[in-house]
Design a protein around this motif. Structure first.
Motif, PDB file in Angstrom:
ATOM      1  N   GLY A 179      36.936  44.838  44.433  1.00 50.05           N
ATOM      2  CA  GLY A 179      37.118  43.766  45.428  1.00 50.05           C
ATOM      3  C   GLY A 179      37.174  42.369  44.829  1.00 50.05           C
ATOM      4  O   GLY A 179      37.531  41.417  45.517  1.00 50.05           O
ATOM      5  N   LEU A 180      36.808  42.246  43.569  1.00 45.21           N
ATOM      6  CA  LEU A 180      36.830  40.933  42.922  1.00 45.21           C
ATOM      7  C   LEU A 180      38.203  40.566  42.381  1.00 45.21           C
ATOM      8  O   LEU A 180      38.426  39.450  41.907  1.00 45.21           O
ATOM      9  CB  LEU A 180      35.808  40.872  41.785  1.00 45.21           C
ATOM     10  CG  LEU A 180      34.361  41.118  42.192  1.00 45.21           C
ATOM     11  CD1 LEU A 180      33.447  40.983  40.984  1.00 45.21           C
ATOM     12  CD2 LEU A 180      33.926  40.148  43.279  1.00 45.21           C
ATOM     13  N   THR A 181      39.120  41.500  42.472  1.00 48.71           N
ATOM     14  CA  THR A 181      40.492  41.253  41.991  1.00 48.71           C
ATOM     15  C   THR A 181      41.090  40.015  42.665  1.00 48.71           C
ATOM     16  O   THR A 181      40.919  39.802  43.856  1.00 48.71           O
ATOM     17  CB  THR A 181      41.356  42.497  42.322  1.00 48.71           C
ATOM     18  OG1 THR A 181      40.893  43.574  41.517  1.00 48.71           O
ATOM     19  CG2 THR A 181      42.828  42.238  42.056  1.00 48.71           C
ATOM     20  N   VAL A 182      41.790  39.230  41.861  1.00 54.22           N
ATOM     21  CA  VAL A 182      42.505  38.075  42.431  1.00 54.22           C
ATOM     22  C   VAL A 182      43.998  38.261  42.161  1.00 54.22           C
ATOM     23  O   VAL A 182      44.415  38.570  41.042  1.00 54.22           O
ATOM     24  CB  VAL A 182      42.009  36.734  41.847  1.00 54.22           C
ATOM     25  CG1 VAL A 182      42.746  35.564  42.504  1.00 54.22           C
ATOM     26  CG2 VAL A 182      40.509  36.574  42.056  1.00 54.22           C
ATOM     27  N   CYS A 183      44.781  38.067  43.218  1.00 58.03           N
ATOM     28  CA  CYS A 183      46.234  38.260  43.131  1.00 58.03           C
ATOM     29  C   CYS A 183      46.905  37.160  42.315  1.00 58.03           C
ATOM     30  O   CYS A 183      46.375  36.046  42.169  1.00 58.03           O
ATOM     31  CB  CYS A 183      46.851  38.233  44.518  1.00 58.03           C
ATOM     32  SG  CYS A 183      46.351  39.571  45.591  1.00 58.03           S
ATOM     33  N   ALA A 184      48.103  37.476  41.860  1.00 57.74           N
ATOM     34  CA  ALA A 184      48.900  36.548  41.060  1.00 57.74           C
ATOM     35  C   ALA A 184      49.200  35.243  41.811  1.00 57.74           C
ATOM     36  O   ALA A 184      49.129  34.146  41.231  1.00 57.74           O
ATOM     37  CB  ALA A 184      50.210  37.220  40.666  1.00 57.74           C
ATOM     38  N   GLU A 185      49.513  35.358  43.094  1.00 63.38           N
ATOM     39  CA  GLU A 185      49.886  34.168  43.876  1.00 63.38           C
ATOM     40  C   GLU A 185      48.732  33.175  43.947  1.00 63.38           C
ATOM     41  O   GLU A 185      48.901  31.973  43.776  1.00 63.38           O
ATOM     42  CB  GLU A 185      50.264  34.552  45.316  1.00 63.38           C
ATOM     43  CG  GLU A 185      51.437  35.485  45.427  1.00 63.38           C
ATOM     44  CD  GLU A 185      51.015  36.949  45.424  1.00 63.38           C
ATOM     45  OE1 GLU A 185      50.216  37.348  44.552  1.00 63.38           O
ATOM     46  OE2 GLU A 185      51.494  37.681  46.286  1.00 63.38           O
ATOM     47  N   ARG A 186      47.536  33.715  44.237  1.00 64.12           N
ATOM     48  CA  ARG A 186      46.384  32.808  44.321  1.00 64.12           C
ATOM     49  C   ARG A 186      46.062  32.211  42.962  1.00 64.12           C
ATOM     50  O   ARG A 186      45.729  31.033  42.850  1.00 64.12           O
ATOM     51  CB  ARG A 186      45.167  33.524  44.915  1.00 64.12           C
ATOM     52  CG  ARG A 186      45.139  33.415  46.439  1.00 64.12           C
ATOM     53  CD  ARG A 186      44.019  34.205  47.029  1.00 64.12           C
ATOM     54  NE  ARG A 186      44.280  35.630  46.911  1.00 64.12           N
ATOM     55  CZ  ARG A 186      43.337  36.572  46.881  1.00 64.12           C
ATOM     56  NH1 ARG A 186      42.073  36.232  46.934  1.00 64.12           N
ATOM     57  NH2 ARG A 186      43.670  37.849  46.805  1.00 64.12           N
ATOM     58  N   ASN A 187      46.197  33.005  41.910  1.00 64.81           N
ATOM     59  CA  ASN A 187      45.924  32.439  40.577  1.00 64.81           C
ATOM     60  C   ASN A 187      46.926  31.345  40.228  1.00 64.81           C
ATOM     61  O   ASN A 187      46.555  30.332  39.626  1.00 64.81           O
ATOM     62  CB  ASN A 187      45.919  33.554  39.526  1.00 64.81           C
ATOM     63  CG  ASN A 187      44.570  34.252  39.470  1.00 64.81           C
ATOM     64  OD1 ASN A 187      43.533  33.642  39.731  1.00 64.81           O
ATOM     65  ND2 ASN A 187      44.560  35.526  39.134  1.00 64.81           N
ATOM     66  N   ALA A 188      48.177  31.511  40.621  1.00 64.45           N
ATOM     67  CA  ALA A 188      49.187  30.471  40.340  1.00 64.45           C
ATOM     68  C   ALA A 188      48.854  29.186  41.120  1.00 64.45           C
ATOM     69  O   ALA A 188      48.868  28.078  40.565  1.00 64.45           O
ATOM     70  CB  ALA A 188      50.577  30.970  40.711  1.00 64.45           C
TER      71      ALA A 188
END
Ligand code: THU
Length: 130
Positions: free
Chosen positions: A53-62
């Protein structure tokens, strides 16, 4: 910047970093690139965790990468995956886009260099706001 030019700029930036994706659990690499209203490009990849659940998507990281560098207004965002299908952003990322990129063009792309362009309003018509 013209639509095709914007697409090509963001596509080449996103494609370049796809192998930085940290996805040992899903093996699903995603990268994203955003264009700021000042003409700069920021990128991100998905980062997974053993606590899934701690995964962060590419879009949010960008987007967060750009915000951390003082940029809060975006005119376009592109999502890249090495698949034939276009990958739409998840709901959490749509809410984050609504915060920082409500007017942005969202480009969904694939491995063939094809794209579909959406407005955020089409993808997320009624966002939560305070
Ligand atoms: N993922 C993204 O990076 N963006 C999306 O919009 C959908 C999903 C990632 C999260 C996870 O690392 C992997 O794709 C599989 O869900």
């Amino acid at each position: 910047m013209k639509e095709k030019e914007t697409f090509e700029l963001l596509y080449s930036n996103a494609k370049k970093i796809i192998n930085n994706s940290y996805c040992p659990y899903s093996s699903f690499k995603v990268s994203a690139a955003v264009l700021t209203s000042t003409g700069k490009v920021f990128t991100g990849i998905n980062v997974e965790n053993a606590s899934y659940g701690l995964t962060v998507c590419a879009e949010r990281n960008a987007i967060f990468n750009a915000v951390g560098n003082g940029e809060k207004e975006f005119s376009a965002l592109l999502i890249y995956t090495e698949t034939e299908e276009f990958t739409p952003p998840c709901g959490a990322c749509r809410q984050v886009m609504a915060e920082f990129a409500p007017e942005a063009d969202i480009f969904l792309t694939n491995i063939y260099g094809e794209y579909k362009k959406f407005s955020l309003k089409e993808l997320f018509p009624w966002n939560f706001s305070l």
